[in-house]
Design a protein around this motif. Structure first.
Motif, PDB file in Angstrom:
ATOM      1  N   VAL A   1     -11.443   6.234  -3.919  1.00  0.00           N
ATOM      2  CA  VAL A   1     -10.832   6.839  -2.951  1.00  0.00           C
ATOM      3  C   VAL A   1     -11.300   7.236  -1.891  1.00  0.00           C
ATOM      4  O   VAL A   1     -11.018   7.476  -0.549  1.00  0.00           O
ATOM      5  N   PRO A   2     -12.853   7.626  -2.561  1.00  0.00           N
ATOM      6  CA  PRO A   2     -13.451   7.937  -0.893  1.00  0.00           C
ATOM      7  C   PRO A   2     -13.524   7.071   0.628  1.00  0.00           C
ATOM      8  O   PRO A   2     -13.917   7.279   1.318  1.00  0.00           O
ATOM      9  N   ILE A   3     -13.683   5.697  -0.056  1.00  0.00           N
ATOM     10  CA  ILE A   3     -13.249   4.757   0.564  1.00  0.00           C
ATOM     11  C   ILE A   3     -12.261   4.812   1.279  1.00  0.00           C
ATOM     12  O   ILE A   3     -12.216   4.002   2.922  1.00  0.00           O
ATOM     13  N   LEU A   4     -10.981   4.887   0.427  1.00  0.00           N
ATOM     14  CA  LEU A   4     -10.067   4.607   1.357  1.00  0.00           C
ATOM     15  C   LEU A   4     -10.083   5.615   1.866  1.00  0.00           C
ATOM     16  O   LEU A   4      -9.418   5.605   3.643  1.00  0.00           O
ATOM     17  N   ARG A   5      -9.929   7.222   1.608  1.00  0.00           N
ATOM     18  CA  ARG A   5     -10.443   8.151   3.091  1.00  0.00           C
ATOM     19  C   ARG A   5     -11.240   7.407   4.348  1.00  0.00           C
ATOM     20  O   ARG A   5     -10.694   7.705   5.494  1.00  0.00           O
TER      21      ARG A   5
ATOM     22  N   HIS B   1     -11.223   4.477   5.398  1.00  0.00           N
ATOM     23  CA  HIS B   1     -10.595   3.462   6.432  1.00  0.00           C
ATOM     24  C   HIS B   1      -8.967   4.667   6.936  1.00  0.00           C
ATOM     25  O   HIS B   1      -9.415   4.401   8.325  1.00  0.00           O
ATOM     26  N   PHE B   2      -8.998   5.142   6.578  1.00  0.00           N
ATOM     27  CA  PHE B   2      -7.546   5.880   6.505  1.00  0.00           C
ATOM     28  C   PHE B   2      -7.322   7.723   6.804  1.00  0.00           C
ATOM     29  O   PHE B   2      -6.599   7.277   8.058  1.00  0.00           O
ATOM     30  N   GLY B   3      -8.704   7.738   6.976  1.00  0.00           N
ATOM     31  CA  GLY B   3      -9.440   9.239   7.508  1.00  0.00           C
ATOM     32  C   GLY B   3      -7.870  10.681   7.036  1.00  0.00           C
ATOM     33  O   GLY B   3      -7.137  10.630   5.499  1.00  0.00           O
ATOM     34  N   ARG B   4      -7.192  10.502   8.270  1.00  0.00           N
ATOM     35  CA  ARG B   4      -6.060  11.929   7.454  1.00  0.00           C
ATOM     36  C   ARG B   4      -5.458  11.132   6.780  1.00  0.00           C
ATOM     37  O   ARG B   4      -3.959  12.202   6.915  1.00  0.00           O
TER      38      ARG B   4
ATOM     39  N   LEU C   1      -0.969   6.456   2.107  1.00  0.00           N
ATOM     40  CA  LEU C   1      -1.471   5.993   2.807  1.00  0.00           C
ATOM     41  C   LEU C   1      -0.003   5.481   3.991  1.00  0.00           C
ATOM     42  O   LEU C   1       0.489   5.648   3.650  1.00  0.00           O
ATOM     43  N   ALA C   2      -1.096   5.309   5.112  1.00  0.00           N
ATOM     44  CA  ALA C   2      -0.476   5.671   6.344  1.00  0.00           C
ATOM     45  C   ALA C   2      -0.728   4.603   7.193  1.00  0.00           C
ATOM     46  O   ALA C   2      -2.150   4.668   7.448  1.00  0.00           O
ATOM     47  N   ALA C   3       0.192   3.865   8.316  1.00  0.00           N
ATOM     48  CA  ALA C   3      -0.360   3.605   9.366  1.00  0.00           C
ATOM     49  C   ALA C   3       0.515   2.547  10.248  1.00  0.00           C
ATOM     50  O   ALA C   3       1.668   3.501   9.516  1.00  0.00           O
ATOM     51  N   PRO C   4       0.755   2.572  10.793  1.00  0.00           N
ATOM     52  CA  PRO C   4       1.775   1.735  12.474  1.00  0.00           C
ATOM     53  C   PRO C   4       2.285   1.504  11.692  1.00  0.00           C
ATOM     54  O   PRO C   4       4.002   1.230  12.088  1.00  0.00           O
ATOM     55  N   THR C   5       2.393   0.204  11.527  1.00  0.00           N
ATOM     56  CA  THR C   5       3.005  -1.070  10.746  1.00  0.00           C
ATOM     57  C   THR C   5       2.515  -1.520   9.222  1.00  0.00           C
ATOM     58  O   THR C   5       1.305  -1.299   8.934  1.00  0.00           O
ATOM     59  N   PRO C   6       3.654  -1.945   8.169  1.00  0.00           N
ATOM     60  CA  PRO C   6       3.556  -2.285   7.311  1.00  0.00           C
ATOM     61  C   PRO C   6       2.259  -3.235   7.643  1.00  0.00           C
ATOM     62  O   PRO C   6       1.134  -2.783   6.263  1.00  0.00           O
TER      63      PRO C   6
END
Length: 315
Positions: free
Chosen positions: A244-248, A250-253, A270-275
């Motif tokens: 999980v810390p690695i995902l944090r 990469h994806f930050g807040r 997790l969230a980002a601009p597009t799929p």
């Protein structure tokens, strides 16, 4: 600049009580004649400064009068030097200013202030990269902000369309090694990436700036808008708790832990601009990450997997 010297002179007199023109000249790195003229200018301007002739004389503030220029407490002085100390390591001008400020502080504050200034440093260069220098364009724009002069920009937008515009520079922000210029235009406030500015020409026309403009507040609002755009697509995934810390990272807040399951995995949002942006970040994990939803992210992962099999699979 003479105004800088006059301020420094007052600070020195406040901290020492009495100075000679020769001492002042040595501290401010000017001639004795220049130091004497500065002292006389303060007196003519109405500052309670007067000379004492004879042995042991010098210039003093009447009655030990104090100014409001450096009414710092010991903790305030330490906080100031902790803040500006690291910056002084990359600027000769900042180093010179730090030396003069230290000399102007009351003697009892100096040791702690000097220790605070050297307690930390900033190394902006990432591992494996060469030393980074602030872009010259930033210096030019910063000067325009300080002098409040309009600037004519030649700018490439994200679609590489070039345009020319006259702007009122309001402030500069360094965000994650990328510089941004906040400016007023004929269409209102706009944000320009400095690395997309092809050319910048300062003018002699005064820049307009709203009286209630605050750079920190304006930037906070811009960050909020950008982060909202960056979180348009949300996905739910399962991954081992230790990753999980690695995902944090990469994806930050845009990485939120929901719950830990009995099998040791954690459900994460997790969230980002597009799929596609989410899929690209997760594709390298293989089956170590299980995407529960949405189907659009699952489809992008399947497409990426199919492309890799087609390129590198048997036959």
């Amino acid at each position: 600049m003479r105004a800088d010297r006059l301020v420094a002179t007052l600070l020195l007199m406040q901290s020492r009580g009495r100075v000679t023109a020769a001492e002042l000249a040595e501290e401010l790195e000017v001639s004795v004649a220049t130091a004497r003229r500065d002292l006389e200018a303060l007196s003519v301007a109405g500052i309670p400064v007067y000379p004492q002739p004879g042995r042991g004389g010098g210039w003093s503030l009447v009655g030990g009068a104090r100014t409001d220029l450096s009414g710092l407490s010991a903790t305030e002085a330490q906080a100031l030097f902790l803040l500006v100390g690291p910056a002084a390591a990359v600027s000769d001008e900042a180093k010179a200013a730090m030396r003069k400020l230290v000399r102007a502080l009351p003697q009892t504050f100096r040791a702690d202030a000097e220790a605070a200034a050297s307690a930390t440093m900033i190394d902006p260069t990432r591992w494996g990269e060469r030393d980074r220098r602030r872009p010259e364009m930033v210096n030019l724009l910063q000067d325009a902000v300080i002098r409040r002069r309009k600037v004519r920009l030649t700018y490439n937008n994200s679609a590489r369309q070039q345009s020319e515009r006259l702007v009122d520079p309001w402030g500069l922000v360094d965000k994650d090694d990328t510089w941004y210029l906040l400016a007023g235009t004929d269409k209102g406030q706009r944000t320009f990436r400095v690395d997309r500015i092809v050319a910048s020409e300062p003018t002699d026309h005064p820049a307009e700036r709203p009286d209630d403009f605050a750079l920190a507040t304006a930037w906070e609002r811009i960050v909020g808008q950008m982060e909202e755009k960056r979180s348009r697509t949300w996905a739910t995934v399962l991954i081992e708790a230790r990753f999980v810390p690695i995902l944090r990272d990469h994806f930050g807040r845009h990485c939120h832990t929901d719950a830990e399951l009995d099998d040791g995995r954690v459900r994460v949002r997790l969230a980002a601009p597009t799929p596609l942006d989410i899929a690209r970040n997760l594709a390298g994990w293989g089956v170590m990450v299980e995407v529960l939803d949405p189907s659009s992210v699952q489809s992008e992962l399947a497409r990426i997997g199919g492309e890799l099999v087609g390129r590198y699979g048997p036959g």
